[in-house]
Design an enzyme around this catalytic site. Structure first.
Site, short mmCIF file in Angstrom:
data_model
loop_
_atom_site.label_atom_id
_atom_site.label_comp_id
_atom_site.label_asym_id
_atom_site.label_seq_id
_atom_site.Cartn_x
_atom_site.Cartn_y
_atom_site.Cartn_z
N SER A 164 -6.32 -4.80 10.06
CA SER A 164 -6.69 -4.74 11.48
C SER A 164 -7.99 -5.49 11.81
CB SER A 164 -6.78 -3.29 11.95
OG SER A 164 -5.52 -2.68 11.83
N THR B 46 -5.57 4.97 10.58
CA THR B 46 -4.58 4.73 9.53
C THR B 46 -4.66 5.87 8.50
OG1 THR B 46 -3.69 3.06 8.03
CG2 THR B 46 -6.09 3.11 8.23
N LYS C 187 -3.56 9.94 10.41
CA LYS C 187 -2.70 9.77 11.59
C LYS C 187 -2.20 11.10 12.16
CE LYS C 187 -0.63 5.21 11.12
NZ LYS C 187 0.67 4.54 10.98
N ASP D 83 3.63 11.10 25.20
CA ASP D 83 4.87 11.75 24.76
C ASP D 83 5.34 11.17 23.42
OD1 ASP D 83 4.86 13.25 26.99
OD2 ASP D 83 6.39 12.09 28.06
N ASN E 193 -1.80 6.49 16.06
CA ASN E 193 -2.48 5.37 15.39
C ASN E 193 -3.47 4.67 16.31
OD1 ASN E 193 -0.78 4.00 17.13
ND2 ASN E 193 -0.08 2.52 15.62
N ASP F 20 3.29 2.45 16.86
CA ASP F 20 4.11 1.91 15.75
C ASP F 20 5.53 1.60 16.21
OD1 ASP F 20 2.28 1.75 13.70
OD2 ASP F 20 2.64 3.79 12.96
N GLY G 83 9.94 9.06 5.93
CA GLY G 83 8.50 9.36 5.94
C GLY G 83 7.92 9.16 7.32
N ALA H 178 6.59 6.51 8.80
CA ALA H 178 7.02 5.31 9.52
C ALA H 178 8.43 5.49 10.08
CB ALA H 178 6.96 4.09 8.60
N LEU I 274 10.05 -2.76 6.74
CA LEU I 274 8.68 -2.47 7.16
C LEU I 274 7.66 -2.95 6.14
CD1 LEU I 274 10.04 -0.94 9.40
CD2 LEU I 274 8.49 0.96 9.03
N GLY J 58 8.25 -7.48 7.98
CA GLY J 58 7.49 -6.35 8.51
C GLY J 58 6.11 -6.70 9.06
P1 NAP Z 1 5.54 7.78 3.54
O1 NAP Z 1 5.40 8.70 4.70
O2 NAP Z 1 4.79 8.03 2.30
O3 NAP Z 1 7.12 7.68 3.19
C1 NAP Z 1 7.55 6.97 2.07
C2 NAP Z 1 9.05 6.83 2.10
O4 NAP Z 1 9.45 6.05 0.96
C3 NAP Z 1 9.81 8.18 1.99
O5 NAP Z 1 11.03 8.08 2.67
C4 NAP Z 1 10.03 8.27 0.47
O6 NAP Z 1 11.13 9.07 0.10
C5 NAP Z 1 10.36 6.83 0.16
N1 NAP Z 1 10.14 6.55 -1.27
C6 NAP Z 1 8.97 6.42 -1.91
N2 NAP Z 1 9.18 6.18 -3.23
C7 NAP Z 1 10.52 6.20 -3.41
C8 NAP Z 1 11.37 6.05 -4.55
N3 NAP Z 1 10.86 5.80 -5.77
N4 NAP Z 1 12.71 6.11 -4.37
C9 NAP Z 1 13.23 6.34 -3.13
N5 NAP Z 1 12.49 6.51 -2.02
C10 NAP Z 1 11.14 6.44 -2.16
O7 NAP Z 1 5.13 6.29 3.97
P2 NAP Z 1 5.24 5.61 5.41
O8 NAP Z 1 3.96 5.75 6.12
O9 NAP Z 1 6.49 6.10 6.04
O10 NAP Z 1 5.36 4.06 5.02
C11 NAP Z 1 6.53 3.56 4.38
C12 NAP Z 1 6.40 2.06 4.20
O11 NAP Z 1 6.34 1.42 5.48
C13 NAP Z 1 5.15 1.61 3.46
O12 NAP Z 1 5.49 0.55 2.61
C14 NAP Z 1 4.23 1.14 4.55
O13 NAP Z 1 3.32 0.14 4.12
C15 NAP Z 1 5.23 0.54 5.52
N6 NAP Z 1 4.75 0.51 6.90
C16 NAP Z 1 4.68 -0.70 7.51
C17 NAP Z 1 4.27 -0.77 8.81
C18 NAP Z 1 4.22 -2.12 9.47
O14 NAP Z 1 3.53 -2.24 10.48
N7 NAP Z 1 4.95 -3.09 8.98
C19 NAP Z 1 3.90 0.39 9.51
C20 NAP Z 1 3.98 1.62 8.86
C21 NAP Z 1 4.40 1.67 7.54
P3 NAP Z 1 10.88 10.63 -0.25
O15 NAP Z 1 10.84 11.32 1.08
O16 NAP Z 1 12.07 10.98 -1.07
O17 NAP Z 1 9.60 10.71 -1.01
#
Ligand code: NAP
Length: 277
Positions: free
Chosen positions: A21, A66, A70, A82, A91, A107, A135, A137, A222, A245
């Site tokens: 950012s 971040t 969050k 909302d 965020n 987001d 998760g 996101a 993403l 992403g």
């Molecule tokens: P999070 O809340 O930690 O969620 C992680 C997700 O990945 C969960 O669904 C988790 O499944 C899954 N996962 C992790 N390890 C795994 C494995 N070994 N096998 C299967 N599933 C697995 O993270 P988040 O904040 O949602 O972020 C997720 C991703 O999106 C990250 O890479 C982040 O950098 C990216 N992101 C990008 C943006 C963007 O602007 N482009 C914005 C936000 C996030 P479980 O529930 O089973 O653990």
């Protein structure tokens, strides 16, 4: 600009050194010749409320938030949009002149804006979406897809109860699919979204079978490090329209910049280049 001082904004997280950012905001400030500063701020959990109650008194007009704050900032904020309430996380904080802290979550806006920019023919009505991951996101992605009018979402997550919890929160348009069956939903999907961290540098690859992907399906990840994940490479080879992403990260920052610095910035190739440098 209604503020008598040069507006300050920034990003709060812990750690904060990985955040893109500051580079993004400084690029826009310079490009548009705006007065203002954008500062990365490492803040520990125990200090969060004190910090966000104090910095408005120092000239801050808002800040991005971040990991890991969050969810907590939403509890501290005096008001929330909302969409932030629905997602359960914020965020973007706006420090109002009356002293109130207003929390938003951009987001989902960033996700849809990126999809529209990267796949201009994409429309919510093209058919069901497949979402991998449940998760933080995923909550923003699902909320924004439903809000845009996507008719149905197939949701698959390694830990099935987390996907079930999202179905409870978001309703009947969601069908939960077992993680081992995730490959089967590709064929029915017009839009495929990876919201898991799989495929990210340092993480295992996403191993969901992709042979069901159809030509023309819009596939987005993403994960933006690397920019071209295995999902996007295989989808491209299958004739899908792919969207990386990085654009989501850039677009989610637009509402905050506009609010704090008074001008709506463009997300263009120069913005991407600045952040990738
Ligand atoms: P999070 O809340 O930690 O969620 C992680 C997700 O990945 C969960 O669904 C988790 O499944 C899954 N996962 C992790 N390890 C795994 C494995 N070994 N096998 C299967 N599933 C697995 O993270 P988040 O904040 O949602 O972020 C997720 C991703 O999106 C990250 O890479 C982040 O950098 C990216 N992101 C990008 C943006 C963007 O602007 N482009 C914005 C936000 C996030 P479980 O529930 O089973 O653990």
């Amino acid at each position: 600009m209604t503020h008598s001082h040069v507006p300050l904004a920034g990003v709060i997280g812990n750690p904060i050194s990985q955040s893109k950012s500051p580079i993004l905001f400084r690029h826009w400030l310079k490009t548009y010749g705006c007065k203002g500063h954008y500062i990365p701020m490492p803040v520990e959990e125990g200090n969060l409320e004190q910090v966000i109650r104090t910095i408005p008194k120092m000239g801050f007009v808002g800040c991005n938030v971040t990991i890991p704050h969050k969810i907590d900032v939403l509890k501290i904020a005096d008001l929330a949009t909302d969409r932030a309430t629905l997602i359960g996380a914020a965020n973007t904080l706006i420090f109002r002149k009356d002293g109130k802290i207003h929390a938003d979550n951009t987001d989902g806006y960033g996700f849809i804006a990126n999809l529209k920019q990267g796949a201009p023919a994409w429309a919510p009505s093209i058919g069901p979406a497949a979402v991998l991951g449940a998760g933080g996101a995923a909550r923003a992605v699902i909320a924004s897809l439903l809000d845009a009018g996507v008719p149905e979402i197939f949701l698959s997550n390694r830990t099935r109860p987390k996907a079930e919890a999202l179905k409870s929160a978001f309703g009947t348009k969601i069908t939960v699919v077992d993680w081992v069956q995730a490959g089967n939903i590709m064929e029915q999907a017009s839009t495929v979204v990876n919201t898991t961290s799989l495929g990210m540098q340092g993480m295992p690859e996403l191993r969901v079978p992709l042979d069901g992907l159809r030509r023309g399906t819009v596939v987005t990840d993403l994960v933006y490090n690397p920019l071209k994940t295995r999902l996007l490479i295989e989808a491209e080879a299958a004739g899908c329209v792919t969207v990386d992403g990085l654009g989501m990260l850039l677009h989610q920052a637009v509402p905050g910049f506009e609010r704090w610095f008074g001008l709506r910035p463009e997300v263009d190739i120069n913005t991407r280049a600045a952040v990738l440098r």
